[in-house]
Design a protein around this motif. Sequence first.
Motif, PDB file in Angstrom:
ATOM      1  N   GLY B 250       0.763  -1.241   0.000  1.00  0.00           N
ATOM      2  CA  GLY B 250       0.000   0.000   0.000  1.00  0.00           C
ATOM      3  C   GLY B 250       0.795   1.293   0.000  1.00  0.00           C
ATOM      4  O   GLY B 250       0.200   2.364   0.130  1.00  0.00           O
ATOM      5  N   ALA B 251       2.123   1.220  -0.149  1.00  0.00           N
ATOM      6  CA  ALA B 251       2.889   2.465  -0.232  1.00  0.00           C
ATOM      7  C   ALA B 251       2.529   3.213  -1.517  1.00  0.00           C
ATOM      8  O   ALA B 251       2.256   2.600  -2.548  1.00  0.00           O
ATOM      9  CB  ALA B 251       4.388   2.166  -0.203  1.00  0.00           C
ATOM     10  N   LEU B 252       2.518   4.544  -1.442  1.00  0.00           N
ATOM     11  CA  LEU B 252       2.304   5.366  -2.638  1.00  0.00           C
ATOM     12  C   LEU B 252       3.497   5.259  -3.573  1.00  0.00           C
ATOM     13  O   LEU B 252       3.355   5.246  -4.800  1.00  0.00           O
ATOM     14  CB  LEU B 252       2.131   6.837  -2.240  1.00  0.00           C
ATOM     15  N   GLY B 253       4.679   5.197  -2.994  1.00  0.00           N
ATOM     16  CA  GLY B 253       5.893   5.122  -3.791  1.00  0.00           C
ATOM     17  C   GLY B 253       7.050   4.706  -2.908  1.00  0.00           C
ATOM     18  O   GLY B 253       6.926   4.662  -1.674  1.00  0.00           O
ATOM     19  N   PHE B 254       8.179   4.433  -3.535  1.00  0.00           N
ATOM     20  CA  PHE B 254       9.329   3.885  -2.823  1.00  0.00           C
ATOM     21  C   PHE B 254      10.586   4.285  -3.569  1.00  0.00           C
ATOM     22  O   PHE B 254      10.616   4.263  -4.804  1.00  0.00           O
ATOM     23  CB  PHE B 254       9.205   2.360  -2.783  1.00  0.00           C
ATOM     24  N   GLY B 255      11.629   4.648  -2.824  1.00  0.00           N
ATOM     25  CA  GLY B 255      12.870   4.999  -3.513  1.00  0.00           C
ATOM     26  C   GLY B 255      14.034   5.090  -2.547  1.00  0.00           C
ATOM     27  O   GLY B 255      13.921   4.732  -1.370  1.00  0.00           O
ATOM     28  N   ILE B 256      15.141   5.604  -3.065  1.00  0.00           N
ATOM     29  CA  ILE B 256      16.349   5.768  -2.267  1.00  0.00           C
ATOM     30  C   ILE B 256      16.281   7.126  -1.573  1.00  0.00           C
ATOM     31  O   ILE B 256      15.942   8.133  -2.187  1.00  0.00           O
ATOM     32  CB  ILE B 256      17.600   5.714  -3.167  1.00  0.00           C
ATOM     33  N   SER B 257      16.605   7.144  -0.283  1.00  0.00           N
ATOM     34  CA  SER B 257      16.650   8.406   0.452  1.00  0.00           C
ATOM     35  C   SER B 257      18.031   9.029   0.266  1.00  0.00           C
ATOM     36  O   SER B 257      19.044   8.418   0.628  1.00  0.00           O
ATOM     37  CB  SER B 257      16.378   8.149   1.939  1.00  0.00           C
ATOM     38  N   GLY B 258      18.064  10.224  -0.282  1.00  0.00           N
ATOM     39  CA  GLY B 258      19.347  10.877  -0.534  1.00  0.00           C
ATOM     40  C   GLY B 258      20.225   9.995  -1.388  1.00  0.00           C
ATOM     41  O   GLY B 258      19.785   9.461  -2.409  1.00  0.00           O
ATOM     42  N   SER B 259      21.461   9.802  -0.948  1.00  0.00           N
ATOM     43  CA  SER B 259      22.357   8.939  -1.707  1.00  0.00           C
ATOM     44  C   SER B 259      22.417   7.535  -1.120  1.00  0.00           C
ATOM     45  O   SER B 259      23.299   6.759  -1.449  1.00  0.00           O
ATOM     46  CB  SER B 259      23.758   9.572  -1.743  1.00  0.00           C
ATOM     47  N   GLY B 260      21.415   7.201  -0.265  1.00  0.00           N
ATOM     48  CA  GLY B 260      21.338   5.880   0.332  1.00  0.00           C
ATOM     49  C   GLY B 260      22.328   5.733   1.469  1.00  0.00           C
ATOM     50  O   GLY B 260      23.037   6.684   1.802  1.00  0.00           O
ATOM     51  N   PRO B 261      22.425   4.557   2.078  1.00  0.00           N
ATOM     52  CA  PRO B 261      21.677   3.340   1.744  1.00  0.00           C
ATOM     53  C   PRO B 261      20.248   3.320   2.280  1.00  0.00           C
ATOM     54  O   PRO B 261      19.527   2.371   2.000  1.00  0.00           O
ATOM     55  CB  PRO B 261      22.506   2.226   2.420  1.00  0.00           C
ATOM     56  N   SER B 262      19.817   4.330   3.024  1.00  0.00           N
ATOM     57  CA  SER B 262      18.427   4.309   3.485  1.00  0.00           C
ATOM     58  C   SER B 262      17.482   4.348   2.295  1.00  0.00           C
ATOM     59  O   SER B 262      17.780   4.975   1.272  1.00  0.00           O
ATOM     60  CB  SER B 262      18.133   5.511   4.394  1.00  0.00           C
ATOM     61  N   VAL B 263      16.363   3.691   2.462  1.00  0.00           N
ATOM     62  CA  VAL B 263      15.294   3.744   1.470  1.00  0.00           C
ATOM     63  C   VAL B 263      14.063   4.317   2.152  1.00  0.00           C
ATOM     64  O   VAL B 263      13.941   4.258   3.383  1.00  0.00           O
ATOM     65  CB  VAL B 263      14.977   2.350   0.886  1.00  0.00           C
ATOM     66  N   PHE B 264      13.171   4.901   1.357  1.00  0.00           N
ATOM     67  CA  PHE B 264      11.942   5.435   1.928  1.00  0.00           C
ATOM     68  C   PHE B 264      10.737   4.834   1.225  1.00  0.00           C
ATOM     69  O   PHE B 264      10.781   4.557   0.018  1.00  0.00           O
ATOM     70  CB  PHE B 264      11.891   6.961   1.815  1.00  0.00           C
ATOM     71  N   ALA B 265       9.682   4.616   1.991  1.00  0.00           N
ATOM     72  CA  ALA B 265       8.367   4.345   1.410  1.00  0.00           C
ATOM     73  C   ALA B 265       7.494   5.527   1.777  1.00  0.00           C
ATOM     74  O   ALA B 265       7.445   5.909   2.958  1.00  0.00           O
ATOM     75  CB  ALA B 265       7.791   3.053   1.961  1.00  0.00           C
ATOM     76  N   MET B 266       6.870   6.144   0.792  1.00  0.00           N
ATOM     77  CA  MET B 266       5.923   7.214   1.089  1.00  0.00           C
ATOM     78  C   MET B 266       4.530   6.587   1.151  1.00  0.00           C
ATOM     79  O   MET B 266       4.161   5.787   0.295  1.00  0.00           O
ATOM     80  CB  MET B 266       5.969   8.300   0.020  1.00  0.00           C
ATOM     81  N   CYS B 267       3.784   6.944   2.214  1.00  0.00           N
ATOM     82  CA  CYS B 267       2.479   6.328   2.437  1.00  0.00           C
ATOM     83  C   CYS B 267       1.437   7.404   2.691  1.00  0.00           C
ATOM     84  O   CYS B 267       1.765   8.536   3.044  1.00  0.00           O
ATOM     85  CB  CYS B 267       2.513   5.400   3.652  1.00  0.00           C
TER      86      CYS B 267
END
Lengths: 307, 307
Positions: B250-267
């Motif tokens: 159900g995430a709206l979108g997903f990608g790399i946060s900044g230059s990583g390695p963190s990732v984000f899911a926008m909900c």
Amino acid sequence: MEEIKIFAPATVANLSCGFDVLGCCLDTIGDQMILRKNNLNKLRILRITGQDLPLESENNVATVAIDAMLKTLGSTQGFDIEIDKNIKAGSGIGSSAASSAGAVFAANMLLGEPFNSKELIVFAMEGERLASGNAHADNVAPALMGGFSLVKSYHPLEVLSLPSPPEIRFVILHPLIELKTKDSRAVIKQQVQLKDAIGQWGNLAAFVSGLYTEDYELIGRSLEDKIIEPMRSVLIPYFEELKNIALENGALGFGISGSGPSVFAMCKGDTATANVKKAMQLFYQDKGIEFDLHHSAINRTGIRILE
Amino acid sequence: MEEIKIFAPATVANLSCGFDVLGCCLDTIGDQMILRKNNLNKLRILRITGQDLPLESENNVATVAIDAMLKTLGSTQGFDIEIDKNIKAGSGIGSSAASSAGAVFAANMLLGEPFNSKELIVFAMEGERLASGNAHADNVAPALMGGFSLVKSYHPLEVLSLPSPPEIRFVILHPLIELKTKDSRAVIKQQVQLKDAIGQWGNLAAFVSGLYTEDYELIGRSLEDKIIEPMRSVLIPYFEELKNIALENGALGFGISGSGPSVFAMCKGDTATANVKKAMQLFYQDKGIEFDLHHSAINRTGIRILE
């Protein structure tokens, strides 16, 4: 309804920062078209005035666009078409788009509106494919929907309407030189510098923000193009001089309309528009190149029915 | 005022379609900093807890950023600084930006606010230059201004605030692997395909439109990145699998946060956020890689004073 007469407006695509994704509908420049149902199961162009364009249905953008719509509907309805072209072919203000979009709009009305304006875009794009080899939507979408259109993506096709700040005006100067969309596309390199692309998407994002907040100065500052304009502007006589004159006389921004050779100055309000138009006219009159010069507010509704 | 204690928030930059120009401020993740005036005309880091970072003023982003501000002011005011780092260095959620922005924010307060938040960005960027070799603004701007920030241009520096739709939430997963911003930048090619760039600016423009119209689905569809993500995602363990899991849950979108390695899911909303977070957690627990996991609403005001 057996017959319809419409106004099919000119459009300005690309708008500096929005190459291939942004377009805007004009109010005062456009073609007139008459569509009439026939019982021959054929699409016929009866006459075209104002421009020397093909009458055969397989070679005219209007009939090709209607044909794409009819195929989707599974319909064999015939239409007779008359076109009074005021938008010169190859001028860069959406001449083929006006015919393509106008044709599918009118045919759709005569068929009882099986499609809404947005759904017609994909059919009108087939006219663009015939005209330029590229089924682009950045002219046909604003012609059909009015205002500013954003082509978010092609696969799948997704087009958004953006707000139209009330004081925006366009001055359009069309140098009467020949410049085909195909040729104008040929000068474009298919690889770009990442840093230039970042600058471009920063400007386009700011432009969209400016439309929502009616921040005319921001809109103007966002009309920058470090990618396409340097490649294409060399094809347009006195481009840099015209740009400087427009900006010095109060234009918010200045750039190439579509693939040229027309250029646009975006202005805020009628006074600035008149000043910019006059200055561009005086400059170009000296240069010995014939030109057309128009000004227009934004057309917020797109194609309209005349009778 | 002689002393101030602040909360300096984490930030998510790039956000898929907005490489190098877009960032957003988080609410629940951040550092605490104490600044105190001293009479020694010196910038001193008294202590840093939570992370092993340089204490020498010429090597710490906080003091370098304050130094840039003091030089502009022509001031020799000294400050003692204590930092409790909760944001891990190199995590990709703006650890250096929190320290740089927090430091100039706090020093500015103690000096009687000679600058507004927007004017502080350029000083905080000097901390970023030290941390990554690149004085980027897409983390420090949202840290200082809150909400979504758009870096329209760097020459001249122009940063816009964009709207923050109320239901947007972030899930942030930080795989505890080392990935330096410098290294993460090194994998990026400096030339890109024009067609990919067009897709990117179409998406970013649509994303901005989605923020203004609070169209969460459009925001989600715009979180696409055909340019940077393919190059960087290979550095992040199980990126594609995590992305699929987030979107399926159900995430709206997903990608790399900044230059990583963190990732984000926008909900959208708390329920979807909890579902996505749980699914990402369960998946990553199996993989034998340690990780941190957070969720946060948007922080609309940026850095805040604690006492």
